[in-house]
Design an enzyme around this catalytic site. Structure first.
Site, PDB file in Angstrom:
ATOM      1  N   SER A  49     -11.039  11.018  37.083  1.00 16.22           N
ATOM      2  CA  SER A  49      -9.984  10.257  37.344  1.00 16.22           C
ATOM      3  C   SER A  49      -9.068  10.449  38.663  1.00 16.22           C
ATOM      4  O   SER A  49      -9.699  10.429  39.622  1.00 16.22           O
ATOM      5  CB  SER A  49      -8.950  10.206  36.144  1.00 16.22           C
ATOM      6  OG  SER A  49      -8.062   8.972  36.175  1.00 16.22           O
ATOM      7  N   HIS A  81     -12.638   4.594  36.738  1.00 21.49           N
ATOM      8  CA  HIS A  81     -12.639   3.636  35.607  1.00 21.49           C
ATOM      9  C   HIS A  81     -12.953   2.084  36.032  1.00 21.49           C
ATOM     10  O   HIS A  81     -12.181   1.195  35.552  1.00 21.49           O
ATOM     11  CB  HIS A  81     -11.002   3.670  35.198  1.00 21.49           C
ATOM     12  CG  HIS A  81     -10.544   5.079  34.676  1.00 21.49           C
ATOM     13  ND1 HIS A  81     -11.080   5.882  33.954  1.00 21.49           N
ATOM     14  CD2 HIS A  81      -9.553   5.567  35.233  1.00 21.49           C
ATOM     15  CE1 HIS A  81     -10.504   7.003  33.791  1.00 21.49           C
ATOM     16  NE2 HIS A  81      -9.437   7.115  34.798  1.00 21.49           N
TER      17      HIS A  81
END
Length: 259
Positions: A146, A181
Site C-alpha cells: 500500500s 488495491h
C-alpha cells in the site's frame, strides 16, 4: 596546451579490480502479514533476500508507528528464518550515525501501509529517504504494501488526502507510478486510469490484492500471485485521450491454481 593521458594497456587493465554495483531491487506487495493468513507473499519475499537468514526491518511510519501493526509484524516474522526488527521514527531512538549504520546493515526493508504523503514527509525530515536510496545501491531489498509500495515510485495513486487522487512526490527509485488495491477499493481503477490518461501521473503499475512483483533496476523480474484472479497491470496512455491496461503473466504461489 592540452595534455593527453594514455590509457592503461590491456595487460595492465586485467590486474585492476572491477567494482561490482549491486542491482537496485524493489518489491511491491498486494498483501502480506497484515492481510493474508497463508504467508505466501512474505515467504516469497524472503526467498529473494541476499542471505539465507536475512535481517528484515519493518518501517511503520505510514501508520504513525501503530503499536498493533508493529506487533503483527513481529508475530509474523519472529517464527520465520530471519532477524526481524522495527524502525520507529515518531519516538526515534537512534542518532544520525546509528540510524545510518542500522539501515545499511539490513537485508530487507519492509514498509507498512497507511498515509503515503505523511510517510514521505516524515522520512525527509529524518533524511531516511536519502539513507534508503543509499541502502538500495548497496543491495538492500526495498519492499512494502500500500503506502509502502507507493513510496518507491516517482508518483502514486493515493487516498492520503481523503478522496482518491494522485501524488507526484515519491522517491523515484522505481520509474513511473504505482496504484495499490486496484481490484479491491471502489474507484481505484477508473481514478488511476484517468490520472495516467491526463498526464497527472506517468505510466505505471497497478496491483491487485494478492500480487507480488520484484523489480530489478526498474524492470519487472518476477510477478507472483496467491489468488487465482489477482494480476499486475501495466497502465499507459492509449494515445487517444484515455489509458489502457495490460495484465502481465504471473506465477501462482499456490499449487491449487495453475501459473
Amino acid at each position: 596546451m592540452v595534455r593527453r593521458v594514455s590509457s592503461c594497456p590491456p595487460a595492465c587493465r586485467r590486474d585492476l579490480p572491477v567494482a561490482v554495483v549491486p542491482a537496485r531491487r524493489v518489491a511491491l506487495l498486494g498483501g502480506g502479514f497484515s492481510m493474508d493468513e497463508d504467508g505466501l507473499l512474505d515467504d516469497w519475499l524472503l526467498s529473494h533476500a541476499r542471505t539465507s537468514r536475512p535481517k528484515v526491518c519493518f518501517v511503520p511510519t505510514a501508520s504513525g508507528d501503530a503499536p498493533a501493526y508493529v506487533e503483527q509484524f513481529l508475530g509474523a516474522f519472529r517464527p520465520r528464518h530471519c532477524e526481524p526488527s522495527v524502525l520507529p521514527l515518531f519516538r526515534r531512538e537512534l542518532d544520525d550515525e546509528a540510524l545510518r549504520t542500522f539501515l545499511f546493515s539490513q537485508d530487507v526493508v519492509y514498509v507498512g501501509g497507511g498515509n503515503t504523503a505523511n510517510l514521505l514527509a516524515v522520512w525527509r525530515v529524518h533524511e531516511v529517504d536519502r539513507l534508503l536510496r543509499e541502502a538500495a545501491g548497496r543491495g538492500t531489498l526495498l519492499c512494502g504494501i500500500s503506502a509502502g509500495a507507493n513510496c518507491w515510485a516517482e508518483g502514486s495513486h493515493t487516498d492520503s488526502f481523503g478522496p482518491l487522487t494522485y501524488l507526484r512526490d515519491g522517491l523515484g527509485l522505481l520509474p513511473g507510478s504505482v496504484c495499490p488495491h486496484y481490484d479491491s477499493e471502489p474507484g481505484r481503477r477508473p481514478s488511476y486510469r484517468d490520472a495516467v490518461a491526463t498526464g497527472m501521473l506517468p505510466a505505471g503499475w497497478a496491483l491487485d490484492d494478492g500480487v507480488g512483483v520484484l523489480f530489478t533496476d526498474g524492470h519487472p523480474q518476477e510477478v507472483v500471485t496467491r489468488s487465482s484472479d489477482a494480476r499486475l497491470y501495466r497502465v499507459e496512455p492509449d494515445g487517444d485521450g484515455g489509458a489502457g491496461e495490460r495484465a502481465l503473466s504471473c506465477r501462482s504461489l499456490d499449487a491449487r491454481w495453475p501459473g
